[in-house]
Design an enzyme around this catalytic site. Sequence first.
Site, PDB file in Angstrom:
ATOM      1  N   SER A 146       0.836  -1.208   0.000  1.00 55.24           N
ATOM      2  CA  SER A 146       0.000   0.000   0.000  1.00 55.24           C
ATOM      3  C   SER A 146       0.868   1.255   0.000  1.00 55.24           C
ATOM      4  CB  SER A 146      -0.911   0.020   1.234  1.00 55.24           C
ATOM      5  OG  SER A 146      -1.751  -1.115   1.245  1.00 55.24           O
TER       6      SER A 146
ATOM      7  N   ASN B 119      -5.702  -9.074  -7.805  1.00 52.93           N
ATOM      8  CA  ASN B 119      -5.685  -9.834  -6.557  1.00 52.93           C
ATOM      9  C   ASN B 119      -6.935 -10.674  -6.353  1.00 52.93           C
ATOM     10  OD1 ASN B 119      -6.364  -6.940  -6.383  1.00 52.93           O
ATOM     11  ND2 ASN B 119      -7.144  -7.492  -4.370  1.00 52.93           N
TER      12      ASN B 119
ATOM     13  N   GLN C  24       0.727  -8.941  -6.436  1.00 59.38           N
ATOM     14  CA  GLN C  24       0.335 -10.344  -6.620  1.00 59.38           C
ATOM     15  C   GLN C  24       1.274 -11.088  -7.556  1.00 59.38           C
ATOM     16  OE1 GLN C  24      -2.089 -12.158  -5.153  1.00 59.38           O
ATOM     17  NE2 GLN C  24      -2.788 -10.450  -3.904  1.00 59.38           N
TER      18      GLN C  24
ATOM     19  N   SER D 227       5.069  -6.506  -2.092  1.00 62.37           N
ATOM     20  CA  SER D 227       4.858  -6.692  -0.663  1.00 62.37           C
ATOM     21  C   SER D 227       5.316  -8.086  -0.239  1.00 62.37           C
ATOM     22  CB  SER D 227       3.370  -6.516  -0.352  1.00 62.37           C
ATOM     23  OG  SER D 227       3.145  -6.743   1.015  1.00 62.37           O
TER      24      SER D 227
ATOM     25  N   THR E  24      13.945   4.540  10.765  1.00 70.05           N
ATOM     26  CA  THR E  24      14.927   3.452  10.861  1.00 70.05           C
ATOM     27  C   THR E  24      14.383   2.220  10.145  1.00 70.05           C
ATOM     28  OG1 THR E  24      15.631   4.345  12.962  1.00 70.05           O
ATOM     29  CG2 THR E  24      16.290   2.074  12.482  1.00 70.05           C
TER      30      THR E  24
ATOM     31  N   CYS F 112     -17.313  -7.515   1.253  1.00 70.83           N
ATOM     32  CA  CYS F 112     -18.201  -7.952   2.338  1.00 70.83           C
ATOM     33  C   CYS F 112     -17.419  -8.180   3.617  1.00 70.83           C
ATOM     34  CB  CYS F 112     -18.878  -9.269   1.970  1.00 70.83           C
ATOM     35  SG  CYS F 112     -20.055  -9.098   0.651  1.00 70.83           S
TER      36      CYS F 112
HETATM   37  C1  LIG Z   1      -2.115  -7.073  -0.786  1.00 70.03           C
HETATM   38  C2  LIG Z   1      -2.135  -6.114  -1.903  1.00 70.03           C
HETATM   39  C3  LIG Z   1      -1.779  -4.770  -1.713  1.00 70.03           C
HETATM   40  C4  LIG Z   1      -1.448  -4.214  -0.351  1.00 70.03           C
HETATM   41  O1  LIG Z   1      -0.244  -4.705   0.138  1.00 70.03           O
HETATM   42  P1  LIG Z   1       0.085  -4.518   1.714  1.00 70.03           P
HETATM   43  O2  LIG Z   1       1.485  -4.975   1.847  1.00 70.03           O
HETATM   44  O3  LIG Z   1      -0.871  -5.401   2.427  1.00 70.03           O
HETATM   45  O4  LIG Z   1      -0.087  -3.078   2.016  1.00 70.03           O
HETATM   46  C5  LIG Z   1      -1.762  -3.937  -2.800  1.00 70.03           C
HETATM   47  N1  LIG Z   1      -2.070  -4.390  -4.028  1.00 70.03           N
HETATM   48  C6  LIG Z   1      -2.412  -5.668  -4.257  1.00 70.03           C
HETATM   49  C7  LIG Z   1      -2.715  -6.103  -5.644  1.00 70.03           C
HETATM   50  C8  LIG Z   1      -2.462  -6.570  -3.199  1.00 70.03           C
HETATM   51  O5  LIG Z   1      -2.818  -7.824  -3.429  1.00 70.03           O
END
Ligand SMILES: *Cc1c(COP(=O)(O)O)cnc(C)c1O
Length: 394
Positions: free
Chosen positions: A70, A150, A178, A198, A236, A323
């Site tokens: 994010s 996702n 993803q 991520s 940090t 949901c």
């Molecule tokens: C999980 C996800 C995010 C967010 O990643 P975080 O590390 O949880 O903030 C953003 N984009 C996609 C496509 C995701 O699947």
Amino acid sequence: MIYADNAATTKMSEAAVQTMISVARDCYGNPSSLYSLGQRARETLEESRKIIAGVIGAEPNEILFTSGGSEADNQAILSAAATGRKNGKMHIVSSAFEHHAVLHTLEKLKKEGFTITLLDVHENGIVHPDEVEAAIRDDTCLVSVMYANNEIGTIQPIREIGAICRKHGVLFHTDAVQAVGHIPIDVKADQVDFLAASAHKFHGPKGVGFLYARKGVRLTNLIEGGAQENGKRAGTENVPGIAAMATALKEAAGQMEQRAAVLRDKRDRLIQGLEQIPHSALNGDAANRLPGNINFCFEGIEGESLLLLLDDKGIQASSGSACTSGSLDPSHVLLAIGRVHDVAHGSLRLSIEAELTDDEINYTIRSVKEVVEYLRSFSPIWRELESGKKPHIL
Ligand SMILES: *Cc1c(COP(=O)(O)O)cnc(C)c1O
């Protein structure tokens, strides 16, 4: 227990856990400190940066560590927007089925005067590159299209879109959360300017991720403070998390091809099994799809009830809809591929892992069949469909 929600998060790999523990225990110096303990932490950080850059074809100094996907999405988009604003270019092109980390950032920019074009993703959940090109205007500062969705797992033609953006001199961001660690990525060949990833989506820890920002592309800070990360992200560094992320990504990259082949076979068997359920449909393109993603709609049921009953049977899955976050709106992704509200409500996402056994595949298919039949047995919508009062859509 069958864990089939790897698109939401993954279990950390054993190697990543071990890295995290040993770095946290032994390498606790501040990487900005000059004494040797600090410098050891600095070396761990830079070694991790090198490993991560190598996996996606980047230079180490093009990798910025963040708190996750994010943050990386936010920083990429807000950086491009800041440059755009300065040059009087306040138009952004994106797609209708982006993650909320992208969509909500774009909404914020819209309130600040930006114009946003959200591209159609069509019935199969894929953005058309020619429509990206047609949407680009003289005042376009950014195109942002996710690498793989996702919810429905569809993989986008990123390389074609990258070439178009480069040709028109428009910055290109891709949310690859993803995709990284799951399918091969080469940021140079794809001609992307920004890429978000991520760790917890590829068997690394939560709360850590990275932003690839091509050399020479301007970045704006989201967090002000110290001079960490080339002065572009203060605070940090999360050294144990970053080191564990590098371990997880290296491992994922090394096993990518074999795991993807295993996953595709299991995915396709699940799809074939679930397709036998009457009035059901696979969501998203069957071929251009993440190896571990299965997403279905079943007519006449509520996805939320389906999930709870599957949980009772030991299957952890997702509806892929909002949901779960307390809103009763159906998934914006399923609406974007043209599912009507009633149908979109009856969705199920299984994001599987390679360890899933044949018995578990069969058990999952059987369980979903049973639960869908059970829910339909007292569903008023299903009764209307079966009596012919309402036509079946699926
Ligand atoms: C999980 C996800 C995010 C967010 O990643 P975080 O590390 O949880 O903030 C953003 N984009 C996609 C496509 C995701 O699947």
